[in-house]
Every structure is written in C-alpha cells, then in structure tokens.
Design a protein around this motif. Structure first.
Motif, mmCIF file in Angstrom:
data_model
loop_
_atom_site.group_PDB
_atom_site.id
_atom_site.type_symbol
_atom_site.label_atom_id
_atom_site.label_comp_id
_atom_site.label_asym_id
_atom_site.label_seq_id
_atom_site.Cartn_x
_atom_site.Cartn_y
_atom_site.Cartn_z
ATOM 1 N N TYR A 134 6.543 -9.867 25.038
ATOM 2 C CA TYR A 134 5.922 -9.207 26.195
ATOM 3 C C TYR A 134 4.451 -8.877 25.954
ATOM 4 O O TYR A 134 3.684 -8.666 26.900
ATOM 5 N N ILE A 135 4.036 -8.812 24.705
ATOM 6 C CA ILE A 135 2.695 -8.307 24.387
ATOM 7 C C ILE A 135 1.592 -9.168 24.983
ATOM 8 O O ILE A 135 0.572 -8.653 25.470
ATOM 9 N N TRP A 138 0.825 -8.154 28.491
ATOM 10 C CA TRP A 138 0.881 -6.709 28.704
ATOM 11 C C TRP A 138 -0.337 -6.189 29.465
ATOM 12 O O TRP A 138 -1.476 -6.620 29.230
ATOM 13 N N ASN A 139 -0.074 -5.246 30.361
ATOM 14 C CA ASN A 139 -1.121 -4.503 31.071
ATOM 15 C C ASN A 139 -0.667 -3.069 31.274
ATOM 16 O O ASN A 139 0.532 -2.799 31.398
ATOM 17 N N SER A 152 -5.346 -1.929 36.816
ATOM 18 C CA SER A 152 -4.620 -2.601 35.746
ATOM 19 C C SER A 152 -5.586 -2.886 34.599
ATOM 20 O O SER A 152 -6.648 -3.480 34.804
ATOM 21 N N ASP A 154 -6.032 -4.193 30.406
ATOM 22 C CA ASP A 154 -5.401 -4.808 29.244
ATOM 23 C C ASP A 154 -5.881 -4.081 27.985
ATOM 24 O O ASP A 154 -6.738 -3.191 28.043
ATOM 25 N N SER A 208 7.782 3.012 30.307
ATOM 26 C CA SER A 208 7.829 1.767 29.552
ATOM 27 C C SER A 208 8.882 0.875 30.193
ATOM 28 O O SER A 208 10.078 1.175 30.133
ATOM 29 N N VAL A 210 9.559 -2.127 29.252
ATOM 30 C CA VAL A 210 10.104 -3.101 28.295
ATOM 31 C C VAL A 210 11.128 -2.472 27.360
ATOM 32 O O VAL A 210 11.637 -3.129 26.455
ATOM 33 N N ALA A 269 5.219 1.549 23.872
ATOM 34 C CA ALA A 269 4.983 0.379 24.733
ATOM 35 C C ALA A 269 4.804 0.784 26.197
ATOM 36 O O ALA A 269 5.504 0.314 27.095
ATOM 37 N N THR A 271 3.715 0.950 29.909
ATOM 38 C CA THR A 271 3.305 -0.061 30.883
ATOM 39 C C THR A 271 2.732 0.541 32.164
ATOM 40 O O THR A 271 2.031 -0.140 32.897
#
Length: 295
Positions: A134-135, A138-139, A152, A154, A208, A210, A269, A271
């Motif tokens: 997922y990395i 990722w945003n 958004s 990064d 998160s 994920v 993690a 998000t």
C-alpha cells in the motif's frame, strides 16, 4: 508552711498560658472528653452496626459491578448483567475522563530521554501488519478544513514542506508495557497551521484504512483526538523511527505519536484526518475503553 490555696490557681494559670497555641494552624493539645460508660457503650454499638451496614452495602454494590464470569466463579448464579450496570460504569468512566481533561495542561510535557536509554519497541498492531504494497500509493487526506476543500498529501509533501523534529519519549501501552523510543517527524500543530481546520472544529478523527484484523481482513482503525492534544508540542506525525524511515511494523509511512496519551491513541499508517465539531467515533471507546486515555 505552703499556702496551697494560693499556689494551685497560680500554677494552673501558668500551665494554661504555656499550652495556648500561637496561631490557628499550630498543633492543638489533646483534649479530654468525659463520657458515662453507658453512653460510650451505646455509641460503640451503633458505630459497629453502621460499619457493618456500610460493609454489606459496599459488597452488594461491588457484586453488582463485577463481571458475570467473576460472579459465577464466586457461586452467584443469577445473571447480574443489565443496561443499568453498563450505564453506571460508563458514567463513572466519563466522570474520570472529565476530571482528567480538567486537570490536563497543554504546557505539561512528558519526560524526554537520551539515546543510551532507548529500549526495544515491539510491533503492536491490533491484528495483522498490513502488506507493504500500500505504501507506493499512499496519501494523507485532510477533511473539515477552513477552506472547505479536501487536501491530499503524499509523504514527500510532508517531509519537504515541514520541519522535521526529533524526540525520544516513552510509549506507554494500556496492556502494561512501555518502551523508550527515538522518533522524528512533523509536529501535528505545524500541519494544523498550514491547513487550518474549520473554526468550530474541536476534534480530529484520525483513521487508518489499511489496518487489518487478526485474520488479515480489512479492519479500518479510527481514533478521536481533541485538538488541544493535537496542538501539544510533543505530538508528532512521525515519519522516522530510530533514525530511519518508518517500517510497516511501526506504521509506515506516517503514524501519530502522542506521548501524553496511551499507545492505543498512536494510530499507525494514517490515511485520513477529519476535523469535526462533536466528538467522533473512537475504535476502543466503542469497546469499553476510556476516550481520554491520558497518562
């Protein structure tokens, strides 16, 4: 010949004058209280009865609050679970949280340590560590901003725009263990200043998407953090651990670090961060834990 009539009153007067306290806060001399034996017996018996009644009431209340499994082991077969019991416990927990929030000071800082004091930090995901796939995509998404927009970002946006700060603090887990670790990242407060939340916002919902459960299935994790704590100078959005970029075990590429809170507030993690007016849902608060979770 000794004049007893004149000597005794004089000595008594001197004695009283010498024992008189110098101020209201001075230690008071013990006072003798005379009481008839029958009266003393009556008071003693009443006190014993009152103590016994209080003890019985405390045991009954304690029994009401004990988990049903514990009561069963004690031989109580009647089901004591009830909505009233749950309400009482939740209310007591909320009062405790209110007191903690009232005593909390945004200027209070937890202790910091040297590198020689660092201790091992285990991977303590609630479930299974996500796959690192997922990395690359990722945003971090920001909602509830004063601009009315959703932003958004990064990881490059975050590490190049903001000053990276380091700190060595203790992470305390609700399970009873703790560890001293070396972190680096941007202050949450710096992010708030760059992308201000709407004026009415009092909370941040940190998520998160994920996170996985113990079986490896998606299990989104979400946590409520008051903005006063988000603005605390030791609250970081960490990008590095032990001098290196975060690994998946420790919440790559961005995790929350709140040293004034228990570990369950330190979302890995991340998000999404949403700023809201009312206290949002909280993963562990919905499972019976405190919403405040301060240390």
């Amino acid at each position: 010949m000794i004049d007893r009539k004149n000597r005794n009153p004089s000595a008594a007067a001197k004695s009283v004058a010498m024992k008189k306290p110098e101020s209201f806060f001075a230690e008071q001399p013990p006072q003798k209280i005379e009481m008839a034996p029958a009266r003393l017996h009556q008071l003693t018996r009443r006190d014993v009865l009152l103590f016994g009644a209080g003890a019985v009431a405390a045991l009954a209340a304690g029994g009401f609050l004990l988990p049903q499994d514990t009561l069963s082991r004690l031989g109580v077969r009647r089901n004591m679970d009830s909505p009233g019991k749950e309400w009482f416990l939740n209310r007591a927990l909320r009062i405790d949280d209110d007191v903690a929030e009232a005593l909390y000071s945004r200027n209070r800082r937890v202790s910091t340590y040297t590198k020689s004091q660092i201790t091992p930090l285990k991977n303590n995901y609630n479930g299974a560590t996500p796959d690192p796939g997922y990395i690359s995509g990722w945003n971090l998404t920001l909602h509830g901003l004063a601009s009315g927009l959703s932003i958004s970002l990064d990881i490059r946006n975050l590490t190049t725009r903001f000053t990276v700060r380091e700190q060595i603090t203790r992470l305390v887990c609700v399970e009873g263990w703790n560890a001293i670790a070396w972190w680096a990242g941007l202050r949450f407060d710096d992010l708030l200043r760059a992308y201000p939340p709407m004026s009415q916002a009092k909370w941040a919902r940190v998520e998160s998407s994920v996170n996985l459960d113990a079986s490896g299935n998606p299990d989104p994790y979400f946590m409520a953090l008051d903005l006063a704590t988000a603005r605390h100078p030791q609250t970081l959005l960490a990008t590095h651990f032990d001098g290196q970029p975060l690994t998946v075990d420790h919440g790559a590429p961005l995790r929350l670090l709140v040293p004034v809170k228990l570990g369950l507030k330190n979302v890995k993690a991340i998000t999404k961060i949403s700023y809201v007016v009312e206290a949002p849902r909280d993963y562990w608060a919905e499972r019976g834990y405190s919403r405040y979770d301060g240390i």
